[in-house]
Motif scaffolding. Sequence first.
Motif, PDB file in Angstrom:
ATOM      1  N   LYS A 123       0.758  -1.109   0.027  1.00 21.34           N
ATOM      2  CA  LYS A 123       0.103   0.097  -0.189  1.00 21.34           C
ATOM      3  C   LYS A 123       0.712   1.367  -0.489  1.00 21.34           C
ATOM      4  O   LYS A 123       0.401   1.774  -0.655  1.00 21.34           O
ATOM      5  N   TRP A 170       2.013   1.633  -3.698  1.00 19.01           N
ATOM      6  CA  TRP A 170       0.872   2.228  -4.603  1.00 19.01           C
ATOM      7  C   TRP A 170       0.633   3.489  -4.079  1.00 19.01           C
ATOM      8  O   TRP A 170       0.717   4.447  -5.259  1.00 19.01           O
ATOM      9  N   THR A 185       0.401  -4.072  -7.759  1.00 14.97           N
ATOM     10  CA  THR A 185      -0.644  -4.685  -7.696  1.00 14.97           C
ATOM     11  C   THR A 185      -1.039  -6.036  -7.390  1.00 14.97           C
ATOM     12  O   THR A 185      -2.133  -6.766  -6.998  1.00 14.97           O
ATOM     13  N   GLU A 243      -7.118  -7.798  -1.117  1.00 14.11           N
ATOM     14  CA  GLU A 243      -6.979  -6.244  -1.959  1.00 14.11           C
ATOM     15  C   GLU A 243      -7.637  -6.188  -3.363  1.00 14.11           C
ATOM     16  O   GLU A 243      -6.884  -6.902  -4.353  1.00 14.11           O
ATOM     17  N   ILE A 282      -7.816  -4.287  -6.797  1.00 12.92           N
ATOM     18  CA  ILE A 282      -7.483  -3.124  -8.351  1.00 12.92           C
ATOM     19  C   ILE A 282      -7.715  -2.911  -9.034  1.00 12.92           C
ATOM     20  O   ILE A 282      -7.721  -4.484 -10.026  1.00 12.92           O
ATOM     21  N   SER A 283      -8.847  -1.970  -9.346  1.00 12.14           N
ATOM     22  CA  SER A 283      -9.708  -2.319 -10.234  1.00 12.14           C
ATOM     23  C   SER A 283      -8.742  -1.695 -11.816  1.00 12.14           C
ATOM     24  O   SER A 283      -7.869  -1.066 -11.665  1.00 12.14           O
ATOM     25  N   TYR A 336      -9.473   1.024 -13.549  1.00 10.69           N
ATOM     26  CA  TYR A 336     -10.041   2.981 -13.520  1.00 10.69           C
ATOM     27  C   TYR A 336      -8.931   2.797 -12.536  1.00 10.69           C
ATOM     28  O   TYR A 336      -8.690   4.075 -12.738  1.00 10.69           O
ATOM     29  N   ASP A 337      -8.454   2.083 -11.474  1.00 11.70           N
ATOM     30  CA  ASP A 337      -7.971   2.724 -10.499  1.00 11.70           C
ATOM     31  C   ASP A 337      -6.274   2.666 -10.875  1.00 11.70           C
ATOM     32  O   ASP A 337      -5.419   3.582 -10.527  1.00 11.70           O
ATOM     33  N   GLU A 353      -5.791   5.563 -13.285  1.00  6.40           N
ATOM     34  CA  GLU A 353      -6.201   6.967 -13.089  1.00  6.40           C
ATOM     35  C   GLU A 353      -5.002   7.251 -11.736  1.00  6.40           C
ATOM     36  O   GLU A 353      -4.248   8.505 -12.107  1.00  6.40           O
ATOM     37  N   LYS A 354      -4.252   6.302 -11.694  1.00  2.00           N
ATOM     38  CA  LYS A 354      -2.928   6.742 -10.445  1.00  2.00           C
ATOM     39  C   LYS A 354      -2.060   6.301 -12.050  1.00  2.00           C
ATOM     40  O   LYS A 354      -0.857   7.295 -12.103  1.00  2.00           O
ATOM     41  N   TYR A 411      -6.807  -0.911 -18.800  1.00  2.00           N
ATOM     42  CA  TYR A 411      -5.411  -0.536 -18.250  1.00  2.00           C
ATOM     43  C   TYR A 411      -4.739  -0.742 -19.701  1.00  2.00           C
ATOM     44  O   TYR A 411      -2.900  -0.408 -19.705  1.00  2.00           O
TER      45      TYR A 411
END
Length: 245
Positions: A71, A74, A96, A104, A106-107, A109-110, A113-114, A138
């Motif tokens: 985390k 990330w 990831t 956890e 992690i999509s 989209y995530d 966006e990152k 992605y």
Amino acid sequence: MHLRGSGLLETIDNTKTVSDEKKAKAMIFLRHHIHDGLKDEYIIKEDLGDLWQSLKERFDHQKYVILPKAKHEWIHLRFQDYKSVSEFNSAMFGITSKMMLCGEKISDYDMIEKTLSTFHPENVVLQQQYRVNGFKRYSELMQILLVAEQNNQLVLLNHQARPTGYAPFPEENVASSNYDNWRGRGRGRGRGRNHGRGRGRGRRLCPYDERNKKDFHESERGRDEKRQTEKVCYRCGMKGHWISG
């Protein structure tokens, strides 16, 4: 997965009856893949069920060690910190995958966006253009970024070969031809006056030579006149003028 693929998954379940041959195959596999530092600790385990349970108890708590670090990585992952798209992509999946292994989610989209939110401030316009495309996966964004990176590298190489504003170099045959004409290095007849064989003979004057030749004659003429005016006149005995015989 290997035990399931080999039909040996039931060997680690003490509630099921398994042949000795299957137990031996499963035991060989597990002992072969145990870390060398742990083999002495688990060598005394002869029952596959007990061995599997001991390993599970030892490593199930690892997610509480791995997850906080993943985390942290990330949060500090930034696209602008990497020299190439491939390096960033490898770091992205390295982080990831550990987070997903620890439960956890992690999509795409995530991940998109990152990536876009960590562009360098100078590339804000480029970031906005990618957002307008509305990528859903992605992998699609990575493909576009890789192509853009390759094109930018080609543009940079072309600029290094010939910077903007510089004319291309003349062709070699044209340059050598002009040089030969200036030097007068040809052979054959009909080359004009004072042209003969051998180096240093029949030299052809370039435009600068013609001008220098004119200046040379004018300079010689001036020196002759000066010498003449310094002579004593044979009629009047004075200097400063001269008369031809």
